[in-house]
Design a protein around this motif. Structure first.
Motif, mmCIF file in Angstrom:
data_model
loop_
_atom_site.group_PDB
_atom_site.id
_atom_site.type_symbol
_atom_site.label_atom_id
_atom_site.label_comp_id
_atom_site.label_asym_id
_atom_site.label_seq_id
_atom_site.Cartn_x
_atom_site.Cartn_y
_atom_site.Cartn_z
ATOM 1 N N TYR A 103 21.939 43.978 30.612
ATOM 2 C CA TYR A 103 22.056 42.823 29.722
ATOM 3 C C TYR A 103 21.137 41.708 30.189
ATOM 4 C CZ TYR A 103 23.942 38.946 27.156
ATOM 5 O OH TYR A 103 24.059 37.870 26.341
ATOM 6 N N GLY A 104 21.127 41.501 31.490
ATOM 7 C CA GLY A 104 20.270 40.442 32.011
ATOM 8 C C GLY A 104 18.823 40.670 31.667
ATOM 9 N N ALA A 105 18.449 41.932 31.597
ATOM 10 C CA ALA A 105 17.047 42.227 31.332
ATOM 11 C C ALA A 105 16.730 42.174 29.852
ATOM 12 C CB ALA A 105 16.693 43.591 31.894
ATOM 13 N N THR A 106 17.671 42.621 29.017
ATOM 14 C CA THR A 106 17.338 42.750 27.602
ATOM 15 C C THR A 106 18.052 41.744 26.719
ATOM 16 O OG1 THR A 106 19.124 44.315 27.238
ATOM 17 C CG2 THR A 106 16.998 45.232 27.869
ATOM 18 N N GLY A 107 19.135 41.173 27.207
ATOM 19 C CA GLY A 107 19.867 40.229 26.381
ATOM 20 C C GLY A 107 20.670 40.894 25.293
ATOM 21 N N SER A 108 20.947 42.145 25.459
ATOM 22 C CA SER A 108 21.704 42.830 24.418
ATOM 23 C C SER A 108 22.424 44.020 25.032
ATOM 24 C CB SER A 108 20.784 43.307 23.311
ATOM 25 O OG SER A 108 21.420 44.289 22.555
ATOM 26 N N PHE A 109 23.512 44.380 24.415
ATOM 27 C CA PHE A 109 24.240 45.557 24.900
ATOM 28 C C PHE A 109 23.926 46.782 24.069
ATOM 29 C CE2 PHE A 109 27.135 42.189 26.421
ATOM 30 C CZ PHE A 109 27.027 42.480 27.763
ATOM 31 N N LEU A 129 14.704 44.647 36.600
ATOM 32 C CA LEU A 129 16.133 44.409 36.426
ATOM 33 C C LEU A 129 16.741 45.519 35.574
ATOM 34 C CD1 LEU A 129 17.831 42.151 37.503
ATOM 35 C CD2 LEU A 129 17.679 41.054 35.297
ATOM 36 N N PHE A 139 24.462 35.117 32.734
ATOM 37 C CA PHE A 139 23.402 35.640 31.865
ATOM 38 C C PHE A 139 23.592 35.149 30.440
ATOM 39 C CE2 PHE A 139 22.530 39.339 34.833
ATOM 40 C CZ PHE A 139 21.293 38.861 35.177
ATOM 41 N N LEU A 177 26.837 49.366 24.745
ATOM 42 C CA LEU A 177 27.343 49.650 26.083
ATOM 43 C C LEU A 177 28.805 49.255 26.223
ATOM 44 C CD1 LEU A 177 24.231 48.652 28.142
ATOM 45 C CD2 LEU A 177 25.150 50.909 27.785
ATOM 46 N N ILE A 225 25.547 47.665 33.735
ATOM 47 C CA ILE A 225 25.491 47.133 32.369
ATOM 48 C C ILE A 225 25.069 45.665 32.400
ATOM 49 C CG2 ILE A 225 26.915 46.532 30.401
ATOM 50 C CD1 ILE A 225 28.468 49.066 30.822
ATOM 51 N N THR A 226 25.592 44.943 33.393
ATOM 52 C CA THR A 226 25.237 43.534 33.500
ATOM 53 C C THR A 226 23.744 43.361 33.716
ATOM 54 O OG1 THR A 226 27.360 43.174 34.496
ATOM 55 C CG2 THR A 226 25.770 41.428 34.724
ATOM 56 N N PHE A 227 23.194 44.163 34.581
ATOM 57 C CA PHE A 227 21.761 44.049 34.830
ATOM 58 C C PHE A 227 20.969 44.380 33.571
ATOM 59 C CE2 PHE A 227 21.605 44.538 39.709
ATOM 60 C CZ PHE A 227 21.995 43.226 39.814
ATOM 61 N N TYR A 236 20.799 33.151 28.287
ATOM 62 C CA TYR A 236 20.216 33.501 26.990
ATOM 63 C C TYR A 236 20.536 32.443 25.952
ATOM 64 C CZ TYR A 236 18.465 37.952 28.463
ATOM 65 O OH TYR A 236 17.745 38.910 29.077
#
Lengths: 347, 166, 461, 111, 178, 473
Positions: free
Chosen positions: C171-177, C196, D48, C118, C167-169, D52
């Protein structure tokens, strides 16, 4: 490695240090103003202030007293609060730089090891940058709040000048950082003390660029366009009087001292006295010697500043911008590339 | 409530107040100054999260460069506070309603988000915000975007010159 | 990677060309040569030959679709420059600056066709957008151009904010871009676990809609397209927009599953409103340029059909539609550039005065309207077919069809003006080769109208 | 500090930015509100990232988890800087021609 | 045109070389020049302590003279006022009464004699015009005062002390304490 | 290859014509090429034809298939006859840019041929549109005063219709097992009842607009009136057959269930249309409009016959496809000759043609009789069969439709009476005999009218295979 790890003793110690440093700085600044007048006089074959006290040494006090006693004028049409905040900001911003300058090696007092540096952050140079970039606000706000055309124009000039030269300054610094590999001023100085060459040897061009930019950042002649008397009357502090004016004037000198200190630390070994082995004396004495060394270096730089001021005439505005954008930045980039190439070739 | 929490709440409240002041200040210069304060508060948050590098970059880039430019432009074109005729009340009202519902919507969404429950953000600890790990990541994993961002700057530079020159 | 590197280098070279080379003709030729080199470089990569080959750490992912899309868009740019070079030269004293911006845009496009992260999406979009803001405002003395630039800029930055929140959300949900981050597929509704992520995706969707000017995020489009210098509108409405769609499909083909059923709902709503707004408002326009702006919204509605499901035909249809639509739009704008005014009346009697010009215009308009024998037909056909393959209801196809019929109305207004009304067309002098350039475009469209597989076969090497 | 608090705070900041964009007429202030939005996003990303990181530390996984968000913030700042240069250039250009930066005057195009 | 002197230097308009354009050398040269001035002798006279020798023709503040008997010389003839280019002198004459012979030298004297020191340009024409040697320009200078009025010197301020009545007065007035 | 030549010849001619500026040469080139295709068509009747079948767009699974059975052949023949006939009769008419005019006309011919030959749905759609677009330009450029708006209405109508058909094609394509567009795959498509009805509706709308069927007919009289006569002839003689062809070729085999479910509705609509058109035709004064409404009535009858789904009615309709084409062509030609020479279309201003131009009057009467479907004319056979079928289907509707025969007699005879008999009017008085080409054409047409009326067997045998196919399945 966190900025928020503290205990009360630590805080008190640092507070004391801060107070001492700030007061000392102010004192030195006072005498720098005196020094400026004296140097100007000597360069112009005249004695300079010599009435107040022996050799005129009380002159800065008299000056200060005079400024304080003056009538406080706030123009009617000004933005009152901003008008007041402006000089304060200028002063604060310039004083804040001293937090990361390593003044000397550690002191050992009362069983504590006291670092003569307010904060050894590992991003010291970035911090300096941040603070320096704040400095322009004081001028801009003051100039704008005065509600005076000349002030506004000079504020704009100051801002554009500061922005333009900050870039070259940063680029020059990056080249230095490439050789040192750290952003912490303490580490940079320690590396130079530890038997290595001073950084000026590796970065002569970088130093020249940095020096010129520092001069521009401090609004010193030949870069004192913002207060060009013949064009803008008195520049951004035209409407100021009394101690608010004093703050502006002081801030300029504080800036000068701080940039001297930074240059001394980054390019000239900081508190390192060449050909002298600190381990031969007691640590506290070594610290004092170091402090003295640094102060001498600062004084030398300050003298250089003044010397230049009384030698070189002021630039024209377009010349200033041309120098900044078309000479300094390419030069700094070239310096950076050169440094990179050299480092790579060494690897 | 320990010191860190107090700092968190204080900074947040300060940031929010300043942000609102940005909105309601009539004078653009005041708006800029309030916004600078917001940036400082956010930098404070970064420090609280021990993201030192970002904290300082935030100040350099936002407060030190971007806002100076804003201030510069505002002064250059000398916007007076009267030069902005007031919008009708209902436009303002609608705007506030829209923003408010935006906020409420998202807050309600986040409140329902189960995986977030119980997750915390460690304050003042951790080393990832320091310059060494960041630098390593930036120049290893993220070297491609780093290089590509130079294209962005180039294009911005060409563009600014194009627009700026007579 | 080739495309990114080479386009950047070429951009820098063009940047310096504006110093060294004064002749605009030479500048144009250099740009054309540069584009040619770019195309070659990209083709080289498609065949496994690299300028620099290094690990992008998952930032970029090269598949044939992306590379092929690159090639096509570069070719389109080549055609665009080839035809519009002289017109660009009229705007400025040194067109090399603009060419350099074009190359930077192409760099952004090459990122958007191949990103796998992303962050790269964000950078790509910005690299694409920033030069576009400039191009919009290129006519510095013209108030409309200025306004358009400001409007575009403010709206664009706003949408960037939304994009980033999305994109932030995510990331917040998956921990990855990374796009390939695990996404749980849920068939009905949005589950609590995914809320999220879903929110983020919806925000991302909104922001992307903004970039491709789909309703209800379209409101900037008419003003910007109208205000920008016509040559650059042509570029913005075609190549840049096509890149936006390719990015769109790249993101959402892997991600939309998280949204489950709501995705269909959302997309349907957006498509319907886009078609409605674009077509209906276009009918009432008096200026051809503005009509084309609205029509481009309508076309965006059609292109969104490709997002409905995930199958190969989505990629095919996006590419075909993008290419065909771009050719036709470049053509029609190239004609429009030569008109003295933008009204429909300016076209009166063009069929008699300049039969060849009128003929090419007709082909372009036919193609935009989706009439068989022109490329536009197959473009629309593929879209509808993709829609049906994705399992959307027939009613959506019917709605699309009805809107296609409405679009006939405003496209044919020009044809009517050209052929059926008499009058003196207000037209600037045409260079002699201009007609033949346009004719080339028209022939391209006709060929694609009979053999679209000439374009698509290469997707399946 | 629970992550929700950060989300709420950042969303509030973001919303204030949105409201500003919707209600103000001065182009510069609108632009500033957009910057405010970007900052809110930045802070949220950092939060965030720390979240993590903290989780990874608890699980004994790699200590650099979450670092990519901070890198992302860095890039957002980079882009914002570029954007500002362009945006202000456009605003100044516009001001030169129209002597106004009121975005409501922008409706001229519609007629 | 033929140059009258050979003092003028032709301006060199040839373009600067690269090194000249760098300005570095010139800057250093300039710096050296200023630096060298640090070691030059200071021409400053530290005034109140040190005083410069006046030239013999120095023209300071005015004094009205007395003759050897302590009588005022001035007869209020007005020639000085006429001669004064700045019109700084005004006077009023009066007739000497009985019993005032020890005060005034002639039958007529100046009852009022004022010089506006703010107007005076210290040209000395009054001195030259005076037929009676009554007015002289002394070596005193730099008067200071708080008001403008204070600078209008009347006769009391101008007359030199009478050495016959007060032996030390003159020395006192000169500031040389005996 | 023979089938391809039907497309190839007109397209080649059309392209060639674009470069021929000379009017005379252009005319002769056009006639030559259309005559060539007529020759090929005649050749086709006596030799067996092979399908033309090559891959077109492999990734779409569509093929370029041309296939001719009886139904196709009869319509090909009609097209092939019509075009040279039209070109010959209108040879003297004034058209600016004649070469472009002719070129467009021949493009339309190619499109029509393609429609009647295509064995692949996408191809069918392609030709469907190819036939439409030249007509749009022809009418808009060379038409009457109100041409632009009216032609546009016509265009939008038909284009919308064909877009619906496209949706239907797509829909069917998605439901075929092999995702192809072949008619056979479509026939075997896996459709539920509801889906069949949907697809049926989509196709039917396109065809209904084309024919046109009440209430979708509103574009037609205006369009016929405003178009240049040559185009009107093409439209009424051949183009309307596209709709009927579509019903026979696509609608019936593809959606048998839906077809059967809707017969009553469609027949009812058709009958209403017939009556409506007939009544309006009676009130017309304008020859062209009269013929146009009469054409609506006839087409309505054919459509009704098709939807009765009785073998006999369909047999009639198949013959009538051809016959109606010939008849209406003749009527238009006569009307055109009169209009060209007198400059008016109003029947009020005519009269006495029989005295002034007896040949022309005889021809007019001949075609008029054929239009009424008198015995011994070609229409009689077809209409008789259709009415029989209609009666089997529903006597009441048959009765209503039967009224139209009477009405047709009224307006046709009224036409004949007003034009041919009575005192010689001013306008008619100026008439000269039509050119030789037109006369020959008209006579040949009249011969065809009576020949097929007396001996319709060739037509029966030609269409037998189609009928077989429709009813065996």
């Amino acid at each position: 490695m966190t900025l928020l790890a503290f205990d009360w003793a630590f805080i008190i110690e640092k507070l004391i240090l801060i107070v001492i440093i700030v007061l000392t700085t102010l004192l030195i600044t006072l005498y720098t103003t005196f020094g400026e007048r004296k140097v100007a006089a000597i360069l112009q074959d005249r004695p300079g202030p010599n009435r107040a006290g022996p050799f005129g040494l009380l002159q800065p006090l008299a000056d200060g007293l005079k400024l304080i006693m003056k009538e406080e004028i706030i123009p009617d049409a000004s933005s009152r609060w901003l008008f007041i905040i402006g000089p304060g900001l200028a002063m604060t911003a310039s004083l804040m730089t001293c937090a990361v300058i390593p003044w000397s090696t550690d002191l050992h007092l009362f069983g504590r090891t006291i670092a003569l540096q307010v904060a050894d952050v590992n991003i010291g140079i970035l911090y300096i940058f941040a603070v320096v970039s704040m400095g322009v606000y004081g001028i801009m706000i003051g100039g704008w709040a005065s509600n005076n055309k000349f002030s506004l124009m000079s504020a704009l000039r100051a801002a554009s000048q500061a922005i333009s030269y900050e870039i070259a300054m940063g680029l020059a610094l990056i080249a230095l950082l490439m050789t040192t590999g750290t952003l912490s001023l303490k580490t940079i100085v320690e590396d130079q003390t530890a038997g290595h060459w001073w950084n000026i040897v590796y970065q002569p061009l970088g130093f020249v660029i940095f020096f010129i930019c520092a001069m521009a950042e401090c609004n010193r002649t030949p870069f004192d366009l913002p207060e060009a008397e013949n064009e803008l009357n008195f520049g951004y502090h035209q409407e100021y009087s009394s101690m608010k004016l004093g703050f502006y004037l002081f801030a300029e000198y504080v800036n000068m001292i701080m940039s001297s200190a930074i240059m001394a630390s980054m390019y000239f070994g900081g508190y390192d006295l060449p050909f002298f082995d600190e381990s031969t004396v007691a640590p506290n004495i070594a610290a004092m010697i170091g402090l003295g060394t640094l102060l001498i270096k600062i004084v030398l730089f300050v003298f250089l500043f003044m010397w230049i001021r009384w030698t070189i005439p002021r630039f024209r505005y377009d010349q200033l911008m041309n120098l900044g954008w078309k000479k300094m930045i390419p030069l700094a980039l070239f310096n950076m590339l050169l440094t990179g190439a050299l480092i790579l070739s060494k690897l | 409530m320990n010191v860190l929490e107090i700092i968190f709440y204080a900074l947040s409240a300060f940031a929010l107040v300043c942000a609102i002041m940005v909105l309601i200040s009539k004078n653009p210069i005041h708006s800029v100054l309030w916004l600078i304060l917001v940036f400082f508060a956010i930098s404070g948050h970064y420090i609280l999260l021990n993201a030192q590098f970002l904290a300082i970059v935030n100040i350099i880039v936002y407060a030190g460069a971007i806002m100076v430019l804003f201030l510069f432009v505002i002064m250059l074109i000398n916007v007076k506070k009267d030069s902005e005729p007031q919008k009708q009340l209902f436009v303002k009202f609608t705007g506030v309603i829209a923003g408010g519902s935006f906020l409420t919507l998202f807050i309600s969404l986040v409140k329902q988000a189960m995986p977030l429950v119980g997750k915390t953000v460690p304050l003042k600890e951790g080393t990832i915000g320091l310059i060494h790990p960041l630098g390593k990541a930036l120049f290893n994993d993220y070297v491609v975007p780093f290089e590509i961002s130079s294209v962005l700057f180039l294009s911005a530079m060409v563009g600014a010159v194009l627009i700026g020159k007579k | 990677m080739n495309a990114i590197i080479v386009s950047t280098l070429l951009g820098v070279i063009m940047m310096f060309c504006s110093w060294g080379i004064k002749s605009q003709q030479v500048q144009k030729n250099i740009a054309l040569i540069g584009l040619f080199i770019l195309i070659i470089a990209n083709l080289a990569q498609s065949n496994g030959w690299y300028v620099v080959d290094f690990d992008t750490k998952g930032m970029l992912k090269y598949n044939f679709f992306g590379l092929y899309a690159n090639t096509l868009l570069f070719v389109l740019t080549f055609i665009y420059v080839w035809i519009n070079g002289e017109e660009i030269a009229k705007i400025t004293s040194s067109s090399a600056d603009f060419y350099s911006l074009f190359f930077f845009i192409l760099c952004g496009i090459s990122i958007l066709t191949s990103f796998d992260n992303l962050l790269m999406l964000f950078l790509g979009i910005e690299i694409l957008s920033i030069p576009l803001y400039i191009l919009t405002g290129a006519d510095k003395k013209n108030m409309f151009s200025n306004e358009a630039a400001l409007k575009y800029f403010l709206m664009g930055s706003f949408s960037t904010g939304i994009l980033l929140l999305g994109i932030t959300f995510i990331y917040g949900a998956t921990g990855s871009f990374h796009l390939t981050a695990p996404v749980v597929s849920i068939s009905t509704g949005i589950a609590q676990e995914q809320i999220l992520l879903s929110t983020g995706l919806i925000l991302l969707f909104a922001a992307m809609n903004f970039k491709v000017s789909a309703a209800p995020f379209h409101f900037w489009t008419p003003d910007v397209y109208d205000g920008a210098p016509t040559v650059f509108t042509s570029f913005m409405a075609t190549i840049a927009k096509a890149a936006g769609f390719i990015a769109f499909i790249n993101v959402f083909n892997s991600q939309h599953k998280a949204l489950g059923y709501s995705w269909t709902l959302l997309l349907t709503f957006v498509i319907l409103s886009t078609l409605l707004v674009g077509n209906i408002i276009a009918v009432f326009q008096r200026s051809v340029k503005r009509m084309l702006a609205y029509s481009s919204i309508a076309q965006a509605g059609f292109m969104l059909f490709a997002l409905y499901g995930k199958s190969d035909i989505n990629y095919e249809s996006t590419l075909l539609y993008a290419v065909v639509y771009s050719i036709a739009t470049i053509g029609i704008f190239a004609v429009l550039v030569k008109m003295k005014e933008n009204s429909f009346e300016a076209f009166n009697g063009l069929g008699k005065a300049h039969p060849l010009l009128a003929f090419t215009t007709t082909v372009f308009l036919f193609s935009l309207a989706g009439i068989p024998l022109t490329g536009g037909f197959f473009a629309k056909y593929y879209m509808l077919s993709a829609l049906l393959k994705a399992g959307a209801g027939l009613w959506l196809v019917l709605v699309a069809v009805v809107f296609a019929a409405i679009s006939i109305y405003y496209y044919f207004k020009i044809i009517q003006a050209m052929y059926f009304t008499t009058g003196e067309p207000a037209i600037n002098p045409l260079p002699s080769q201009y007609k033949y350039q346009l004719l080339t475009l028209a022939i391209l469209l006709l060929v694609l109208g009979v053999f679209p597989n000439l374009l698509l076969n290469y997707l399946y090497f | 500090m629970p992550i929700q608090y950060y989300i709420f705070f950042c969303l509030a900041l973001f919303s204030i930015g949105v409201v500003g964009v919707l209600t103000r007429r001065n182009a510069i202030i609108v632009f500033m509100c957009i910057e405010l939005m970007l900052n809110a996003v930045n802070l949220l990303l950092v939060a965030f990232s720390k979240m993590y990181n903290g989780l990874a530390l608890q699980n004994g996984a790699s200590a650099t988890a979450g670092i990519d968000a901070q890198i992302f913030v860095f890039f957002i700042m980079v882009v914002a800087a570029a954007e500002v240069s362009i945006g202000l250039a456009i605003i100044v250009m516009m001001y030169r021609n129209t002597h106004s930066i009121d975005i409501n005057f922008l409706n001229r195009l519609k007629n | 045109m033929q140059a009258l002197t050979n003092k003028s230097i032709a301006v060199n308009r040839s373009p600067m070389t690269f090194w000249e354009r760098m300005y570095l050398i010139n800057i250093i040269k300039g710096m050296m020049i200023t630096f060298s001035h640090m070691f030059k002798k200071q021409p400053t006279v530290r005034y109140p302590e040190q005083k410069r020798e006046f030239s013999p023709v120095f023209r300071g503040l005015h004094v009205l003279n007395r003759d050897e008997e302590g009588r005022e010389n001035c007869t209020a003839c007005g020639l000085c006022a006429v001669a004064c280019p700045a019109e700084a002198i005004t006077m009023e004459a009066a007739e000497r009464l009985e019993g005032e012979e020890h005060l005034y030298k002639e039958e007529k004297y100046a009852a009022k004699y004022e010089i506006n020191m703010l107007r005076c340009i210290f040209c000395g024409l009054c001195e030259e015009a005076c037929p009676k040697d009554a007015i002289y320009l002394s070596e005193t200078f730099a008067p200071a005062n708080y008001t403008r009025k204070g600078f209008i010197y009347d006769k009391n301020d101008l007359l030199i002390p009478n050495t016959l009545t007060d032996a030390n007065a003159l020395a006192k007035a000169k500031g040389v304490e005996a | 290859m023979m089938l391809v030549s039907f497309l190839f010849i007109p397209i080649l001619a059309a392209l060639l014509l674009l470069f021929i500026k000379n009017n005379k040469t252009a005319q002769w080139v056009a006639i030559l090429f259309s005559g060539l295709s007529l020759l090929v068509a005649l050749l086709m009747l006596i030799t067996p034809t092979a399908d033309f079948n090559i891959a077109w767009l492999p990734n779409l699974n569509t093929r370029f298939i041309l296939h001719a059975d009886g139904l196709s052949k009869i319509l090909i023949l009609l097209t092939a006859i019509s075009f040279p006939a039209i070109l010959l009769t209108t040879a003297n008419n004034e058209y600016k840019n004649r070469n472009v005019f002719l070129s467009l006309l021949l493009f339309a011919q190619a499109g029509l041929m393609g429609v009647f030959l295509a064995g692949d749905a996408l191809l069918f759609y392609f030709f469907w549109e190819l036939a439409l677009i030249p007509i749009y330009f022809l009418c808009s450029i060379w038409g009457g005063e109100k041409r632009i708006a009216i032609t546009f209405k016509f265009f939008i109508y038909t284009f919308l219709g064909s877009l619906f058909m496209l949706a239907g094609i797509l829909f069917l394509n998605a439901h075929t097992s092999d995702h192809s567009f072949l008619i056979n795959s479509f026939i075997h498509a896996n459709l539920s009842g509801g889906e069949q009805v949907t697809a049926f509706a989509l196709f039917f709308i396109a065809f209904a607009i084309k024919m046109p069927i009440f209430p979708l007919h509103t574009w037609q009289p205006d369009a016929y009136e405003q178009s240049p006569t040559a185009v009107t002839m093409v439209m009424s003689a051949v183009m309307v057959k596209m709709g009927l062809y579509g019903i026979l070729r696509w609608l019936m085999p593809l959606f048998p269930a839906a077809f059967m479910a809707h017969t009553h509705v469609v027949v009812l609509l058709s009958v209403i249309g017939i009556l409506y058109a007939s009544f309006i035709a009676i009130r017309q004064d304008d020859i062209k409009r009269l013929i146009a409404y009469s054409s609506i009535a006839h087409i309505g009858l054919m459509n009704a016959a098709l939807f009765t789904h009785t073998q006999i009615a369909i047999q009639g309709a198949l013959i009538q496809l051809f016959s109606h084409g010939i008849n209406v062509l003749g009527l238009w030609m006569v009307a055109d000759i009169i209009e060209q020479q007198t400059g008016t279309r109003s029947m009020q201003q005519m009269g006495g043609l029989a005295k002034k131009q007896p040949t022309l009057a005889i021809l007019l009467v001949g075609f008029a009789l054929a239009n009424i479907a008198l015995p011994l004319t070609n229409s009689f056979v077809g209409e008789f069969l259709m009415f029989t079928g209609l009666f089997q289907f529903n006597p009441w509707m048959a009765a209503c439709a039967g009224v139209s025969v009477i009405l047709a007699a009224i307006y046709t005879l009224n036409l004949v009476q007003k034009v041919a008999y009575g005192a010689i009017s001013e306008k008619i008085n100026t008439m000269q005999s039509p050119n030789k080409g037109a006369q020959v054409v008209l006579i040949i047409l009249l011969i065809i009218v009576f020949a097929t009326g007396v001996y319709p067997q060739p037509l029966f045998s030609l269409t037998a295979d189609t009928l077989q196919e429709l009813f065996v399945k």
